[in-house]
Design an enzyme around this catalytic site. Structure first.
Site, PDB file in Angstrom:
ATOM      1  N   THR A 176     -11.006 -13.021 -67.716  1.00  0.00           N
ATOM      2  CA  THR A 176     -10.871 -14.182 -66.834  1.00  0.00           C
ATOM      3  C   THR A 176     -10.023 -13.796 -65.632  1.00  0.00           C
ATOM      4  O   THR A 176      -9.098 -12.991 -65.734  1.00  0.00           O
ATOM      5  CB  THR A 176     -10.255 -15.372 -67.601  1.00  0.00           C
ATOM      6  OG1 THR A 176     -11.167 -15.750 -68.633  1.00  0.00           O
ATOM      7  CG2 THR A 176     -10.029 -16.579 -66.696  1.00  0.00           C
ATOM      8  N   PHE A 178      -7.583 -15.057 -62.625  1.00  0.00           N
ATOM      9  CA  PHE A 178      -6.625 -16.128 -62.323  1.00  0.00           C
ATOM     10  C   PHE A 178      -6.114 -15.956 -60.899  1.00  0.00           C
ATOM     11  O   PHE A 178      -6.086 -14.840 -60.374  1.00  0.00           O
ATOM     12  CB  PHE A 178      -5.422 -16.043 -63.271  1.00  0.00           C
ATOM     13  CG  PHE A 178      -5.763 -16.325 -64.714  1.00  0.00           C
ATOM     14  CD1 PHE A 178      -5.579 -17.587 -65.257  1.00  0.00           C
ATOM     15  CD2 PHE A 178      -6.276 -15.320 -65.530  1.00  0.00           C
ATOM     16  CE1 PHE A 178      -5.894 -17.849 -66.581  1.00  0.00           C
ATOM     17  CE2 PHE A 178      -6.595 -15.574 -66.858  1.00  0.00           C
ATOM     18  CZ  PHE A 178      -6.408 -16.842 -67.383  1.00  0.00           C
TER      19      PHE A 178
END
Ligand code: PEP
Ligand code: MN
Length: 568
Positions: A176, A178
């Site tokens: 992921t 960020f």
């Protein structure tokens, strides 16, 4: 350091933030919007938001928040973090995996562990929770040994749970992205000349007309600005219209990006630059090293890059295994235009057998009249690539506009910039970035100085592999199409280290004098020739009158090879 995250302690956002600030204090927020408010109001020093997952894509609530959060300049994006997403399954200390009846997690996390769950807990009920770490908190709070949570390993420490197994995700590449941010007045701005890779994010609204999004993309492409992400989101107040989110390489103060943003501002109905921030540099980094400044903003070199004194021994340009600029004259042969698959295959095999080193053939043709054959375009490129496979000859073909450079470069081994485009500066710049060797023809009305400076454009944009080609200039003489300027061949050999070729075909316009001009060009110092050859010149779709047939080329090639010094 107080860092606001969406979710409770132990969330993946916390793991991401800890990779930057190991000693942070978590300010836990329920929604992504609350993370922004916490930083705005000073309850947190920084925020950390998930923006994209490598398996499931955009985190749309974050996207929808970006304009409102960063558009007013009060908050500043600071960096990007890539976090490998490893899921662990955990429960109460003393409980065993065999006794688990219910597994809690965010639905996306449950989905990402499907294979493991089917194998190890096929009977367990899967229960959706608001977030991954929140499910650990529930398991800890409810104290039921039959319940387990799937979340980051960090949550086991936060809630005193025991991990049954780590890395239970189906896809080990799962990660992921960020973004972190602070208040703008607390930010330490990156200097314009930062050598650390940066990214810039922006939102663009375009008019609902053909080509508007393409024009925005071209504003980046034409300056060599690389795109790392493009997302669209619906414009809520205007159904079926969209806003586009761009992430590009580079900081907004870099000159090429500044220029691109300026033209997008002029083109688009609206643009909001969200900001520039440090790109992730660890494993999985997406952004490459910072691009060099454009030549006109760099100190001018004492000697032009084309100048022979830069490389007194001369440059050899390699196209596949062919060396242009070495002792052996290079012969490039083929039709003016690729006319069909059979025709280019027949010519390629014929000229290869006759001793050609490379194959030529136009797919995109610069024709004087718009009513004449314009070339086969992409089909022509594909036929050329096939002819290369069959004959083993590397291929050179013309590219007429900068937008088509990536397309032509995909099929050709060398890009030709034709006489008419010798001073097409956007094309020269793109050729500089293309990564392919360039055959730069002299314009029919261009001086030697102009020609060499056209080469300088390509060299200064990062491509050292330029070959010059004299193809005849326009004189008062009408008996031939152009006049092969042998002065230029000899003089340019003196003035530059770049290899020089002769194109007797376009200079002559008539095939009978092509062999004589080829030999004259070589005698004047040309390091090879590019010659038009057609299997049936009298029926060629372009430039038949100046094309040799295959036996004619074979005779000329034999004559040239016979004249070569033994061992060359
Ligand atoms: C060609 O090589 O077919 C051609 C069009 O050449 P020039 O640009 O030299 O006219
Ligand atoms: Mn031609």
């Amino acid at each position: 350091m107080r860092v606001a995250i969406q979710g409770t302690r132990g969330a993946f956002s916390e793991a991401a933030a800890r990779s930057q600030w190991p000693e942070l204090e978590v300010v836990s927020c329920r929604e992504v919007g609350d993370v922004v408010t916490a930083v705005r109001e000073g309850r947190a020093d920084a925020g950390c938001l998930a923006i994209e997952n490598s398996l499931v894509g955009s985190v749309t609530p974050t996207y929808d928040l970006l304009q409102e959060a960063f558009g007013d300049g009060n908050l500043a994006l600071s960096r990007e973090i890539l976090l490998p997403v490893h899921h662990s399954i955990m429960g109460l200390t003393g409980a065993s995996l065999e006794g688990i009846k219910r597994v809690l997690s965010h639905p996306v996390a449950l989905g990402q562990c499907r294979i493991w769950l089917n194998r190890h807990l096929p009977e367990a009920t899967l229960v959706n929770a608001w977030d991954t770490a929140g499910s650990a908190e529930i398991v800890a709070r409810e104290g039921d040994p039959a319940q387990a949570a799937i979340c980051s390993r960090l949550a086991s420490e936060a809630y005193g749970l025991s991990v049954f197994e780590d890395r239970i995700e189906d896809d080990p590449t799962n990660q992921t992205r960020f973004l972190t941010f602070t208040r703008a007045d607390a930010a330490t701005p990156e200097p314009a000349e930062s050598t650390l890779p940066q990214k810039t994010s922006l939102i663009v609204w375009t008019d609902h007309r053909p080509g508007m999004l393409a024009a925005v993309l071209q504003a980046f492409a034409g300056r060599g600005v690389n795109l790392t992400s493009l997302q669209s989101r619906p414009e809520r107040s205007a159904p079926w219209t969209y806003r586009f989110y761009f992430d590009v390489e580079g900081g907004q103060l870099e000159p090429r990006l500044q220029e691109a943003l300026e033209s997008i501002e002029a083109l688009a109905s609206r643009i909001v630059v969200l900001g520039s921030y440090a790109a992730w540099q660890g494993a999985g980094a997406i952004v490459g090293p910072t691009a060099p400044r454009p030549p006109h903003l760099r100190p001018k070199p004492d000697l032009p890059l084309f100048d022979r004194r830069q490389h007194p021994d001369g440059t050899v340009v390699r196209v596949g295994a062919v060396e242009i600029g070495g002792p052996r004259p290079v012969l490039i042969a083929g039709p003016c235009s690729v006319e069909s698959e059979e025709m280019i295959l027949q010519t390629a095999m014929g000229v290869a057998q006759a001793g050609a080193d490379m194959l030529r053939g136009g797919a995109f043709k610069p024709r004087t009249s718009p009513y004449d054959f314009q070339g086969l375009g992409v089909k022509g490129l594909k036929f050329l690539a096939e002819a290369r496979e069959r004959s083993g000859l590397p291929v050179v073909t013309e590219v007429m506009s900068w937008e088509e450079v990536p397309l032509v470069a995909r099929y050709a081994d060398m890009l030709q910039i034709g006489a008419r485009n010798m001073q097409n500066f956007a094309l020269l710049r793109a050729a500089g970035r293309s990564g392919k060797p360039i055959l730069l023809k002299r314009g029919g009305g261009a001086t030697i100085e102009e020609w060499l400076h056209a080469a300088e454009y390509i060299l200064s944009h990062g491509n050292p592999n330029v070959v010059l080609c004299e193809r005849g200039i326009r004189t008062f003489e009408r008996a031939t199409r152009h006049t092969l300027d042998l002065n230029a061949v000899a003089l340019v050999r003196e003035r530059t280290h770049l290899p020089v070729l002769a194109d007797p075909s376009h200079a002559a316009g008539v095939r009978s004098i092509v062999p004589a001009l080829t030999l004259a060009g070589l005698a004047a110092g040309a390091q090879g020739a590019i010659i038009e050859v057609h299997p049936d010149p009298d029926h060629a779709m372009s430039d038949g009158a100046q094309s040799l047939d295959i036996p004619g080329f074979a005779r000329l090639a034999a004559q040239i090879r016979a004249a070569e010094p033994v061992g060359a």
